[in-house]
Scaffold this motif. Structure first.
Motif, PDB file in Angstrom:
ATOM      1  N   MET A   5       0.820  -1.070  -0.040  1.00 21.68           N
ATOM      2  CA  MET A   5      -0.127   0.041  -0.213  1.00 21.68           C
ATOM      3  C   MET A   5       0.867   0.994  -0.030  1.00 21.68           C
ATOM      4  N   THR A   6       1.151   1.748  -0.978  1.00 22.10           N
ATOM      5  CA  THR A   6       2.143   2.916  -1.225  1.00 22.10           C
ATOM      6  C   THR A   6       1.347   3.876  -1.875  1.00 22.10           C
ATOM      7  N   ILE A   7       1.947   5.193  -1.909  1.00 22.11           N
ATOM      8  CA  ILE A   7       1.770   6.397  -2.551  1.00 22.11           C
ATOM      9  C   ILE A   7       3.018   7.129  -3.115  1.00 22.11           C
ATOM     10  N   HIS A   8       2.959   7.292  -4.285  1.00 19.81           N
ATOM     11  CA  HIS A   8       4.251   7.578  -4.851  1.00 19.81           C
ATOM     12  C   HIS A   8       5.387   6.914  -4.231  1.00 19.81           C
ATOM     13  N   GLY A   9       5.121   5.625  -4.183  1.00 26.40           N
ATOM     14  CA  GLY A   9       6.447   4.559  -3.767  1.00 26.40           C
ATOM     15  C   GLY A   9       6.822   4.896  -2.217  1.00 26.40           C
ATOM     16  N   LYS A  10       5.893   5.616  -1.420  1.00 29.51           N
ATOM     17  CA  LYS A  10       6.157   5.413  -0.071  1.00 29.51           C
ATOM     18  C   LYS A  10       5.051   4.699   0.516  1.00 29.51           C
ATOM     19  N   ILE A  11       5.632   3.869   1.542  1.00 31.86           N
ATOM     20  CA  ILE A  11       4.830   2.832   2.244  1.00 31.86           C
ATOM     21  C   ILE A  11       3.986   3.648   2.996  1.00 31.86           C
ATOM     22  N   ILE A  12       2.705   3.285   3.282  1.00 29.70           N
ATOM     23  CA  ILE A  12       1.640   3.909   4.331  1.00 29.70           C
ATOM     24  C   ILE A  12       1.612   3.049   5.243  1.00 29.70           C
ATOM     25  N   PRO A  13       1.893   3.696   6.585  1.00 31.68           N
ATOM     26  CA  PRO A  13       1.608   3.077   7.728  1.00 31.68           C
ATOM     27  C   PRO A  13       0.518   2.512   7.982  1.00 31.68           C
ATOM     28  N   ALA A  14       0.316   1.246   8.582  1.00 33.49           N
ATOM     29  CA  ALA A  14      -1.037   0.453   8.739  1.00 33.49           C
ATOM     30  C   ALA A  14      -1.878   1.419   9.663  1.00 33.49           C
ATOM     31  N   ARG A 138       1.350   3.436 -11.233  1.00 29.53           N
ATOM     32  CA  ARG A 138       0.815   4.557 -11.645  1.00 29.53           C
ATOM     33  C   ARG A 138      -0.258   4.967 -10.517  1.00 29.53           C
ATOM     34  N   ALA A 139      -0.690   6.245 -10.028  1.00 31.96           N
ATOM     35  CA  ALA A 139      -1.671   6.361  -9.213  1.00 31.96           C
ATOM     36  C   ALA A 139      -2.256   7.921  -9.511  1.00 31.96           C
ATOM     37  N   SER A 140      -3.310   8.436  -9.155  1.00 32.20           N
ATOM     38  CA  SER A 140      -3.866   9.589  -9.106  1.00 32.20           C
ATOM     39  C   SER A 140      -3.333  10.475  -8.218  1.00 32.20           C
ATOM     40  N   PRO A 141      -3.221  11.737  -8.558  1.00 33.78           N
ATOM     41  CA  PRO A 141      -3.019  12.860  -7.380  1.00 33.78           C
ATOM     42  C   PRO A 141      -4.005  12.919  -6.364  1.00 33.78           C
ATOM     43  N   LEU A 142      -3.600  13.406  -5.239  1.00 30.11           N
ATOM     44  CA  LEU A 142      -4.609  13.965  -4.376  1.00 30.11           C
ATOM     45  C   LEU A 142      -5.325  15.212  -4.789  1.00 30.11           C
ATOM     46  N   ASP A 206       0.505  18.314  -0.985  1.00 25.11           N
ATOM     47  CA  ASP A 206       0.673  17.683   0.355  1.00 25.11           C
ATOM     48  C   ASP A 206       0.728  16.272   0.349  1.00 25.11           C
ATOM     49  N   HIS A 207       1.491  15.453   1.198  1.00 22.42           N
ATOM     50  CA  HIS A 207       1.386  13.913   1.201  1.00 22.42           C
ATOM     51  C   HIS A 207       0.118  13.678   1.938  1.00 22.42           C
ATOM     52  N   PRO A 208      -0.628  12.819   1.325  1.00 24.44           N
ATOM     53  CA  PRO A 208      -1.978  12.541   1.955  1.00 24.44           C
ATOM     54  C   PRO A 208      -1.871  11.928   3.416  1.00 24.44           C
ATOM     55  N   ALA A 209      -0.581  10.774   3.814  1.00 24.05           N
ATOM     56  CA  ALA A 209      -0.503  10.488   4.844  1.00 24.05           C
ATOM     57  C   ALA A 209      -0.090  11.368   5.848  1.00 24.05           C
ATOM     58  N   ASP A 210       0.618  12.390   5.523  1.00 31.31           N
ATOM     59  CA  ASP A 210       0.795  13.533   6.533  1.00 31.31           C
ATOM     60  C   ASP A 210      -0.231  14.279   6.939  1.00 31.31           C
ATOM     61  N   MET A 211      -1.324  14.576   5.764  1.00 32.70           N
ATOM     62  CA  MET A 211      -2.370  15.221   6.038  1.00 32.70           C
ATOM     63  C   MET A 211      -3.416  14.500   6.988  1.00 32.70           C
ATOM     64  N   ALA A 212      -3.559  13.294   6.858  1.00 30.55           N
ATOM     65  CA  ALA A 212      -4.312  12.512   7.660  1.00 30.55           C
ATOM     66  C   ALA A 212      -3.617  12.454   8.893  1.00 30.55           C
ATOM     67  N   ALA A 213      -2.344  12.347   9.004  1.00 30.18           N
ATOM     68  CA  ALA A 213      -1.698  11.986  10.560  1.00 30.18           C
ATOM     69  C   ALA A 213      -2.076  13.278  11.352  1.00 30.18           C
ATOM     70  N   ALA A 237     -11.538  14.800   0.065  1.00 30.90           N
ATOM     71  CA  ALA A 237     -10.224  14.531  -0.453  1.00 30.90           C
ATOM     72  C   ALA A 237     -10.038  12.947  -1.182  1.00 30.90           C
ATOM     73  N   HIS A 238      -9.355  12.803  -2.105  1.00 27.35           N
ATOM     74  CA  HIS A 238      -9.287  11.736  -2.476  1.00 27.35           C
ATOM     75  C   HIS A 238      -8.248  11.429  -3.639  1.00 27.35           C
ATOM     76  N   ALA A 239      -7.880  10.288  -3.821  1.00 28.77           N
ATOM     77  CA  ALA A 239      -6.709   9.873  -4.844  1.00 28.77           C
ATOM     78  C   ALA A 239      -6.612   8.362  -4.992  1.00 28.77           C
ATOM     79  N   SER A 240      -5.655   7.802  -5.509  1.00 32.76           N
ATOM     80  CA  SER A 240      -5.592   6.524  -5.658  1.00 32.76           C
ATOM     81  C   SER A 240      -4.206   6.029  -4.878  1.00 32.76           C
TER      82      SER A 240
END
Ligand SMILES: O=C(O)CCC(=O)C(=O)O
Length: 298
Positions: A5-14, A138-142, A206-213, A237-240
Motif C-alpha cells: 500500500m504505497t503512494i508515490h512509492g512511499k509505504i503508508i503505515p498500517a 501509476r496513481a492519481s494525485p490527491l 501535500d502528502h496524503p499520509a501526512d495530512m491524515a496524520a 479529498a481523494h486519490a488512488s
C-alpha cells in the motif's frame, strides 16, 4: 498487505489506513453522505454488465496493442500503437468512453435510481465520463473535485466505478476520512475554477499520509468487487494508491457525475459533444494518451 500500500512509492503505515464502510442501502443515503463524505455502494451494478464493459474497454486497448492477449486478463503489454493508429487521441478515447456496454453500467438505470433516492428527486448525469486505465506503478494525485467542475449544481456528486475487481494492492481509490468537513479545504479551494485560474493547481502536493496524520484520521479504502461503486461529494479529498500489481494487471475505472436534474449543469461536461477542460474534449484526460506515455494530472 501494507508493504504494497504505497503512494508515490512511499509505504503508508498500517495505522493510517482504514476500511471504507458499506453504506446502509435501506437507510437515508443523503444523511450518510453528509456524515461520512462518501457512500460505498456494494453490488449496485450488475456484475455481468460490468464484465461486459470491462471486456469492451480491454478489447479497444488490445486493438492498440496496450493489452496483451487474451485481453480479458487485462495485463499491460508494455507496448502501444495508439498514436500511430489514431491521429486524434481524444476521438479515440471518446469512442472507448462512449462504448455501449460501459455506458450501460455507468449511466444505467441501477445507479440512476440510487441517485434519485440520494437526491430525493430525479437525477441527471454529465455526458462526459472519466475512464481510466492505470498500469502498474501509476496513481492519481490527491485532490477534491470542486475546482474542476463547479459551474453547475452545488449538489453534484462523483460516482467512481471500478470496471472489474480491484484488489487492495491494485491501486484502489481512497478518501481521507473526514476531509469533507475540513474548513482548510474550503478556504483553499472553494470558488477556484482550474480553467479560469491557472495560477493555482486544483490538486494538492501535500502528502496524503501526512495530512491524515495531522488530523488524526486515516486513508480509507477497500477491495472493490465488480458491481461496487464509491460516491462522494465535491469536497472529499481523494486519490488512488499506487497500482502495485505483481501480474501487470491494469486498473480500469470510470468516474461519472450525477446531480439533481432540476439544477443547472456545468456546460463543459454536458451535451452530445462535451468540450471538457480547455475545450479539449476527451483529449484533456491523461488516459487519452498511450498507456506507455509519461503521466499527466487529469
Ligand atoms: O480513478 C482514479 O484514479 C481517480 C478518480 C478520481 O479522481 C475521481 O473519481 O474524481
Amino acid at each position: 498487505m501494507t508493504d504494497k500500500m504505497t503512494i508515490h512509492g512511499k509505504i503508508i503505515p498500517a495505522n493510517l489506513i482504514g476500511s471504507l464502510k458499506d453504506a446502509d442501502m435501506n437507510g437515508d443515503l443523503s444523511a450518510q453522505l453528509e456524515q461520512d463524505g462518501y457512500l460505498l455502494l456494494r453490488a449496485v451494478h450488475d456484475p455481468d454488465a460490468v464484465s461486459a464493459a470491462r471486456n469492451e474497454v480491454l478489447n479497444r486497448l488490445a486493438e492498440v496493442d496496450e493489452i496483451a492477449q487474451p485481453a480479458r486478463a487485462g495485463i499491460a503489454s508494455g507496448r502501444s500503437t495508439r498514436a500511430e493508429q489514431h491521429d486524434d487521441l481524444g476521438a479515440f478515447w471518446r469512442s472507448v468512453s462512449e462504448g455501449q456496454a460501459l455506458r450501460k453500467v455507468i449511466n444505467g438505470s441501477r445507479i440512476s435510481s440510487v441517485m434519485e433516492r440520494l437526491f430525493g428527486e430525479p437525477s441527471a448525469h454529465f455526458s462526459f465520463a472519466w475512464l481510466r486505465a492505470m498500469p502498474a506503478g501509476r496513481a492519481s494525485p490527491l485532490h477534491i473535485d470542486h475546482p474542476y467542475m463547479n459551474r453547475g449544481s452545488d449538489r453534484l456528486v462523483t460516482s467512481w466505478t471500478p470496471i472489474g475487481a480491484v484488489a487492495q494492492d491494485e491501486g484502489p481509490l481512497y478518501i481521507i476520512e473526514g476531509s469533507h468537513k475540513w474548513p482548510e479545504l474550503r478556504d483553499r479551494f472553494e470558488g477556484l475554477d482550474v480553467d479560469r485560474d491557472s495560477s493555482r493547481p486544483g490538486h494538492m502536493s501535500d502528502h496524503p499520509a501526512d495530512m491524515a496524520a495531522e488530523h488524526g484520521t486515516r486513508l480509507l479504502t477497500t477491495a472493490f468487487a465488480p458491481g461496487d461503486c464509491l460516491v462522494f461529494g465535491m469536497f472529499t479529498a481523494h486519490a488512488s494508491f499506487d497500482n502495485n500489481t505483481s501480474t501487470g494487471k491494469v486498473r480500469i475505472s470510470c468516474d461519472t457525475r450525477f446531480q439533481p436534474a432540476a439544477d443547472a449543469m456545468d456546460e463543459r461536461f454536458s451535451g452530445p459533444n462535451p468540450p471538457a477542460h480547455e475545450g479539449l474534449g476527451y483529449a484533456c484526460l491523461s488516459a487519452s494518451k498511450p498507456m506507455t506515455a509519461a503521466v499527466h494530472l487529469r
